[in-house]
Design an enzyme around this catalytic site. Structure first.
Site, short mmCIF file in Angstrom:
data_model
loop_
_atom_site.label_atom_id
_atom_site.label_comp_id
_atom_site.label_asym_id
_atom_site.label_seq_id
_atom_site.Cartn_x
_atom_site.Cartn_y
_atom_site.Cartn_z
N LEU A 44 0.91 16.58 9.81
CA LEU A 44 -0.35 15.90 9.47
C LEU A 44 -0.21 14.43 9.83
O LEU A 44 0.45 13.67 9.11
CB LEU A 44 -0.67 16.05 7.97
CG LEU A 44 -1.92 15.31 7.49
CD1 LEU A 44 -3.18 15.89 8.12
CD2 LEU A 44 -2.03 15.35 5.97
N SER A 112 3.12 -4.56 -0.16
CA SER A 112 4.37 -5.28 0.03
C SER A 112 4.16 -6.73 -0.41
O SER A 112 3.04 -7.24 -0.38
CB SER A 112 4.73 -5.22 1.51
OG SER A 112 5.61 -6.25 1.83
N SER A 113 5.25 -7.41 -0.78
CA SER A 113 5.11 -8.80 -1.24
C SER A 113 4.74 -9.74 -0.10
O SER A 113 4.39 -10.89 -0.35
CB SER A 113 6.41 -9.26 -1.91
OG SER A 113 7.47 -9.15 -1.00
N CYS A 114 4.77 -9.25 1.16
CA CYS A 114 4.39 -10.13 2.28
C CYS A 114 2.89 -10.40 2.32
O CYS A 114 2.43 -11.18 3.14
CB CYS A 114 4.86 -9.55 3.60
SG CYS A 114 3.96 -8.08 4.11
N TYR A 141 0.44 -6.97 9.89
CA TYR A 141 0.85 -5.97 8.89
C TYR A 141 0.33 -6.35 7.50
O TYR A 141 -0.23 -5.53 6.78
CB TYR A 141 2.39 -5.90 8.90
CG TYR A 141 3.00 -5.01 7.86
CD1 TYR A 141 2.98 -3.62 8.00
CD2 TYR A 141 3.63 -5.53 6.73
CE1 TYR A 141 3.56 -2.80 7.06
CE2 TYR A 141 4.22 -4.73 5.78
CZ TYR A 141 4.18 -3.36 5.95
OH TYR A 141 4.76 -2.55 5.01
N LYS A 145 -2.36 -4.54 4.83
CA LYS A 145 -2.04 -4.22 3.43
C LYS A 145 -3.04 -4.88 2.47
O LYS A 145 -3.42 -4.28 1.46
CB LYS A 145 -0.62 -4.70 3.09
CG LYS A 145 0.47 -3.89 3.79
CD LYS A 145 0.56 -2.52 3.17
CE LYS A 145 1.62 -1.66 3.81
NZ LYS A 145 1.61 -0.29 3.32
N HIS A 184 17.47 -5.02 6.66
CA HIS A 184 17.26 -6.18 5.80
C HIS A 184 18.59 -6.70 5.28
O HIS A 184 19.62 -6.05 5.43
CB HIS A 184 16.34 -5.80 4.64
CG HIS A 184 14.96 -5.55 5.10
ND1 HIS A 184 14.19 -4.51 4.65
CD2 HIS A 184 14.21 -6.21 6.01
CE1 HIS A 184 13.02 -4.55 5.26
NE2 HIS A 184 13.01 -5.55 6.08
N1 LIG Z 1 11.48 -0.73 2.06
C1 LIG Z 1 11.10 -1.86 1.50
O1 LIG Z 1 11.90 -2.81 1.28
C2 LIG Z 1 9.66 -2.03 1.06
C3 LIG Z 1 9.36 -3.19 0.38
C4 LIG Z 1 8.06 -3.39 0.00
C5 LIG Z 1 7.09 -2.44 0.30
N2 LIG Z 1 7.39 -1.31 0.96
C6 LIG Z 1 6.28 -0.37 1.25
O2 LIG Z 1 6.55 0.95 0.89
C7 LIG Z 1 5.91 1.86 1.82
C8 LIG Z 1 6.94 2.82 2.35
O3 LIG Z 1 8.00 2.09 2.93
P1 LIG Z 1 9.39 2.78 3.32
O4 LIG Z 1 10.41 1.71 3.29
O5 LIG Z 1 9.58 4.02 2.52
O6 LIG Z 1 9.08 3.15 4.85
P2 LIG Z 1 9.77 4.26 5.75
O7 LIG Z 1 11.11 4.59 5.22
O8 LIG Z 1 9.67 3.81 7.17
O9 LIG Z 1 8.81 5.52 5.56
C9 LIG Z 1 7.50 5.54 6.03
C10 LIG Z 1 6.99 6.95 6.02
O10 LIG Z 1 5.64 6.97 6.49
C11 LIG Z 1 5.47 8.09 7.33
N3 LIG Z 1 4.41 7.84 8.31
C12 LIG Z 1 4.25 6.75 9.11
N4 LIG Z 1 3.16 6.91 9.89
C13 LIG Z 1 2.63 8.12 9.59
C14 LIG Z 1 1.50 8.85 10.07
N5 LIG Z 1 0.72 8.36 11.05
N6 LIG Z 1 1.24 10.06 9.54
C15 LIG Z 1 2.04 10.57 8.57
N7 LIG Z 1 3.12 9.94 8.06
C16 LIG Z 1 3.41 8.72 8.58
C17 LIG Z 1 6.82 8.25 8.02
O11 LIG Z 1 6.93 9.57 8.47
P3 LIG Z 1 8.10 10.07 9.47
O12 LIG Z 1 9.30 10.16 8.60
O13 LIG Z 1 7.62 11.38 9.92
O14 LIG Z 1 8.19 9.02 10.54
C18 LIG Z 1 7.78 7.90 6.88
O15 LIG Z 1 8.07 9.06 6.13
C19 LIG Z 1 5.27 0.98 2.89
O16 LIG Z 1 3.90 0.84 2.60
C20 LIG Z 1 5.95 -0.36 2.73
O17 LIG Z 1 5.10 -1.43 3.03
C21 LIG Z 1 8.66 -1.08 1.35
#
Ligand SMILES: NC(=O)c1ccc[n+]([C@@H]2O[C@H](COP(=O)([O-])OP(=O)(O)OC[C@H]3O[C@@H](n4cnc5c(N)ncnc54)[C@H](OP(=O)(O)O)[C@@H]3O)[C@@H](O)[C@H]2O)c1
Length: 333
Positions: A44, A112-114, A141, A145, A184
């Site tokens: 999906l 995100s905090s950004c 980005y 958000k 990071h």
């Molecule tokens: N990591 C941090 O430090 C952090 C901090 C603040 C906020 N966040 C927020 O938390 C959220 C998740 O971050 P994360 O670190 O977990 O990212 P991540 O590890 O890159 O995971 C993102 C997920 O989104 C899925 N995805 C992306 N595009 C898609 C699409 N078109 N259709 C379906 N699924 C899709 C990816 O699927 P695939 O696995 O199939 O590619 C992956 O499972 C984001 O909104 C981010 O801004 C993260």
């Protein structure tokens, strides 16, 4: 009874293979009483509107955690700004609109905090949203958000949808990215001290002065906060947040100097050599800390201490060294 006529809550975790999504799946599975709906991107693609509408219309979903996003570091944000703004806007528009049409009970959007201005007073309150200029490196980005937050608020105002949003600080934990080029600061330091120890290196050079202060939250605490927020009933939640800037910050409320973080990681990894700082490299903003009074007043506080969380993450890194994918990009924070 839920929308599908069974007693379990039907929960769609969008982005379940990511760092945050996988933590949500662990937490929801442990909590029980949920019927988890999970779809990989190849099953999906959330940027495809009609597929998303079809999925929501068929599945009788009660709750949505929107943790799917196109995320990446400074390099990726700089090289692919159009992808970052387009994909994230499309995912949010498609999921929120399909959720509205299908009558989903509750949705939690992850930001995100950004989203906060580059020079916002520290610690950053929810009210500082849209009060100043954003950090330029990830502006597209961040704008996507911010649009997500405003969509949640507008859908609530116009359609009465119970769409909420949560803004985490820097996250770390299992499924983090340990690639030296794209990771990071916290996972990058873990990897560098690990490699230096394995190579019997006499020193590790850390970029910058070591003085900037940053906040780090374990992703399991983040998942816990998500469940608490989505679990609050409508009145409880909406009494606690204003109509505008209704997003909820989530962090530990504490920051640490990079020099102290490096020393802590060196101890955890068992590195015996010297830590040297290279002040000729950029420090970035001196301090980045979220104000977490709002989520504290809702009764949630982070529980995993930084030392304990890093030890656990290091163990995860070691366990997955053989098969871990170390070359995926992660979000800029
Ligand atoms: N990591 C941090 O430090 C952090 C901090 C603040 C906020 N966040 C927020 O938390 C959220 C998740 O971050 P994360 O670190 O977990 O990212 P991540 O590890 O890159 O995971 C993102 C997920 O989104 C899925 N995805 C992306 N595009 C898609 C699409 N078109 N259709 C379906 N699924 C899709 C990816 O699927 P695939 O696995 O199939 O590619 C992956 O499972 C984001 O909104 C981010 O801004 C993260």
């Amino acid at each position: 009874m839920n929308a599908a006529g069974t007693s379990q809550t039907r929960v769609f975790v969008a982005g379940h293979r990511g760092m945050v999504g996988s933590a949500l799946v662990r937490k929801l599975s442990a909590a029980g009483h949920v019927d988890l709906l999970l779809r990989r991107r190849d099953q999906l693609d959330l940027t495809r509107q009609s597929d998303v509408e079809h999925f929501f219309a068929e599945q009788k979903i009660d709750q949505v955690y929107l943790a799917a996003a196109t995320v990446g570091g400074i390099l990726a944000n700089d090289q692919y700004p159009a992808d970052f703004i387009r994909d994230n806007l499309q995912i949010q528009v498609n999921v929120l609109e399909a959720a509205r049409q299908a009558g989903v009970d509750r949705l939690l959007l992850l930001g995100s905090s950004c989203i906060y201005p580059r020079n916002a007073p520290q610690p950053m309150t929810e009210e500082s949203l849209l009060t100043g200029v954003l950090e330029l490196t990830n502006e597209p980005y961040a704008v996507a958000k911010i649009a997500g937050i405003k969509m949640c608020e507008s859908y609530r105002r116009q359609y009465g949808c119970d769409f909420r949003s949560i803004m985490p600080t820097n996250l770390y934990g299992p499924n983090d990215n340990f690639d030296l080029e794209t990771s990071h600061v916290l996972p990058a330091l873990l990897r560098r001290f690990h490699d230096a120890t394995a190579d019997n290196a006499s020193e590790v050079v850390v970029w910058g002065s070591g003085k900037p202060r940053r906040e780090f939250l374990h992703v399991d605490d983040m998942a816990d906060a998500c469940l608490v927020l989505i679990g609050m009933n409508q009145q409880e939640f909406w009494d606690e947040v204003p109509v505008r800037n209704s997003q909820v910050n989530v962090g530990t409320g504490e920051d640490i100097a990079i020099a102290d973080l490096a020393a802590m990681i060196a101890r955890i990894v068992g590195f015996q050599g010297e830590i040297r700082f290279d002040p000729s490299k950029p420090d970035g903003t001196p301090r980045k800390l979220l104000d977490v009074s709002r989520i504290h007043s809702m009764g949630w506080k982070a529980r995993i201490g930084l030392h304990e969380g890093i030890e656990q993450t290091y163990q995860w890194m070691l366990d997955s060294m053989d098969d871990v994918t170390v070359n995926q990009e992660k979000p800029e924070t």
